[in-house]
Write a protein that holds these residues in place. Structure first.
Motif, PDB file in Angstrom:
ATOM      1  N   ALA A 129      11.539   4.077  -2.715  1.00 52.69           N
ATOM      2  CA  ALA A 129      10.564   3.790  -1.654  1.00 52.69           C
ATOM      3  C   ALA A 129      10.767   2.383  -1.097  1.00 52.69           C
ATOM      4  O   ALA A 129      10.629   2.170   0.115  1.00 52.69           O
ATOM      5  CB  ALA A 129       9.144   3.956  -2.190  1.00 52.69           C
ATOM      6  N   ARG A 147       0.828  -1.200   0.000  1.00 50.27           N
ATOM      7  CA  ARG A 147       0.000   0.000   0.000  1.00 50.27           C
ATOM      8  C   ARG A 147       0.870   1.261   0.000  1.00 50.27           C
ATOM      9  O   ARG A 147       0.597   2.227  -0.713  1.00 50.27           O
ATOM     10  CB  ARG A 147      -0.941   0.011   1.206  1.00 50.27           C
ATOM     11  CG  ARG A 147      -2.112  -0.924   1.076  1.00 50.27           C
ATOM     12  CD  ARG A 147      -3.053  -0.807   2.289  1.00 50.27           C
ATOM     13  NE  ARG A 147      -4.003  -1.891   2.278  1.00 50.27           N
ATOM     14  CZ  ARG A 147      -3.862  -3.036   2.940  1.00 50.27           C
ATOM     15  NH1 ARG A 147      -2.813  -3.243   3.702  1.00 50.27           N
ATOM     16  NH2 ARG A 147      -4.778  -3.980   2.856  1.00 50.27           N
ATOM     17  N   ALA A 148       1.918   1.252   0.819  1.00 49.63           N
ATOM     18  CA  ALA A 148       2.827   2.398   0.862  1.00 49.63           C
ATOM     19  C   ALA A 148       3.549   2.564  -0.467  1.00 49.63           C
ATOM     20  O   ALA A 148       3.728   3.679  -0.950  1.00 49.63           O
ATOM     21  CB  ALA A 148       3.829   2.233   2.002  1.00 49.63           C
ATOM     22  N   LYS A 188       1.591   4.324  -3.209  1.00 48.63           N
ATOM     23  CA  LYS A 188       1.504   5.793  -3.120  1.00 48.63           C
ATOM     24  C   LYS A 188       2.619   6.480  -3.910  1.00 48.63           C
ATOM     25  O   LYS A 188       2.523   7.665  -4.218  1.00 48.63           O
ATOM     26  CB  LYS A 188       1.534   6.235  -1.661  1.00 48.63           C
ATOM     27  CG  LYS A 188       0.305   5.803  -0.889  1.00 48.63           C
ATOM     28  CD  LYS A 188       0.410   6.165   0.567  1.00 48.63           C
ATOM     29  CE  LYS A 188      -0.807   5.631   1.322  1.00 48.63           C
ATOM     30  NZ  LYS A 188      -0.683   5.814   2.760  1.00 48.63           N
ATOM     31  N   THR A 189       3.683   5.745  -4.222  1.00 48.59           N
ATOM     32  CA  THR A 189       4.807   6.330  -4.951  1.00 48.59           C
ATOM     33  C   THR A 189       4.764   5.987  -6.444  1.00 48.59           C
ATOM     34  O   THR A 189       5.632   6.440  -7.185  1.00 48.59           O
ATOM     35  CB  THR A 189       6.149   5.842  -4.367  1.00 48.59           C
ATOM     36  OG1 THR A 189       6.299   4.441  -4.606  1.00 48.59           O
ATOM     37  CG2 THR A 189       6.241   6.142  -2.881  1.00 48.59           C
ATOM     38  N   ARG A 243      11.442   1.540   2.831  1.00 47.19           N
ATOM     39  CA  ARG A 243      10.576   0.613   3.585  1.00 47.19           C
ATOM     40  C   ARG A 243      11.368  -0.601   4.069  1.00 47.19           C
ATOM     41  O   ARG A 243      11.134  -1.103   5.157  1.00 47.19           O
ATOM     42  CB  ARG A 243       9.393   0.161   2.733  1.00 47.19           C
ATOM     43  CG  ARG A 243       8.375   1.239   2.435  1.00 47.19           C
ATOM     44  CD  ARG A 243       7.762   1.801   3.685  1.00 47.19           C
ATOM     45  NE  ARG A 243       6.770   0.891   4.222  1.00 47.19           N
ATOM     46  CZ  ARG A 243       6.031   1.131   5.280  1.00 47.19           C
ATOM     47  NH1 ARG A 243       6.157   2.270   5.920  1.00 47.19           N
ATOM     48  NH2 ARG A 243       5.164   0.258   5.710  1.00 47.19           N
TER      49      ARG A 243
END
Length: 173
Positions: free
Chosen positions: A48, A2-3, A6-7, A52
């Motif tokens: 990203a 999900r994170a 976003k990118t 993470r």
């Protein structure tokens, strides 16, 4: 994921491989690495992932079966959907190709994964044979792979009986 979504600057697909697939499908509880590839690759998403990875203290490897064995064209369409997060599609890399790469590698854990995939009906003996046969003419492109040993490993694994899939547990109310 999900994170990561976003990118995503454009529609992108992440293909999960190996232990990541094993954990999500349920025949392993943990994995040491998140093996994956991204198509197309985007610098913002790669950065990203790095952030993470550090944040979550996980290992990420960009690896897929086609780096180790020939995989017939169309593997993308044979890659089961895991989830959709906005512009990010998450799939398991073609399960038959994953199984064949594990057979070629030949580690005990890998062969146990293939047995679990067969037992669960995620791959079939016919799909493994057919995909191997479709790709065999390209084995010359993979000099680390011995075609005779690879085929013998496939035949040996398929000579073992496949357990019938376990019936699903009844839902509790």
């Amino acid at each position: 994921m999900r994170a990561l979504a976003k990118t995503a600057p454009a529609p992108t697909t992440v293909y999960l491989v190996g232990g990541t697939t094993a954990v999500l499908v349920g025949w392993r509880d943990t994995t040491l690495y998140v093996d994956m590839i991204m198509r197309p690759e985007h610098d913002a998403m790669l950065r990203a992932i790095l952030a993470r990875k550090e944040q979550l203290s996980i290992n990420v490897e960009f690896a897929a079966p086609d780096q180790f064995i020939p995989v017939p064209t169309g593997w993308e369409s044979r890659s089961p959907l895991v989830a959709q997060y906005g512009p990010l599609t998450v799939r398991h890399y073609d399960l038959t190709a994953q199984a064949l790469a594990k057979i070629e590698r030949g580690h005990v854990r890998d062969l146990n994964h293939v047995r679990a995939m067969l037992d669960a009906g995620l791959v079939t003996p016919d799909s493994l044979r057919t995909t191997y046969d479709q790709a065999a003419s390209d084995l010359y492109r993979y000099p680390a792979v011995d075609p005779v040993t690879y085929r013998a490993a496939l035949d040996a694994l398929l000579a073992e009986p496949v357990k019938p899939p376990r019936p699903a547990a009844p839902e509790s109310r």
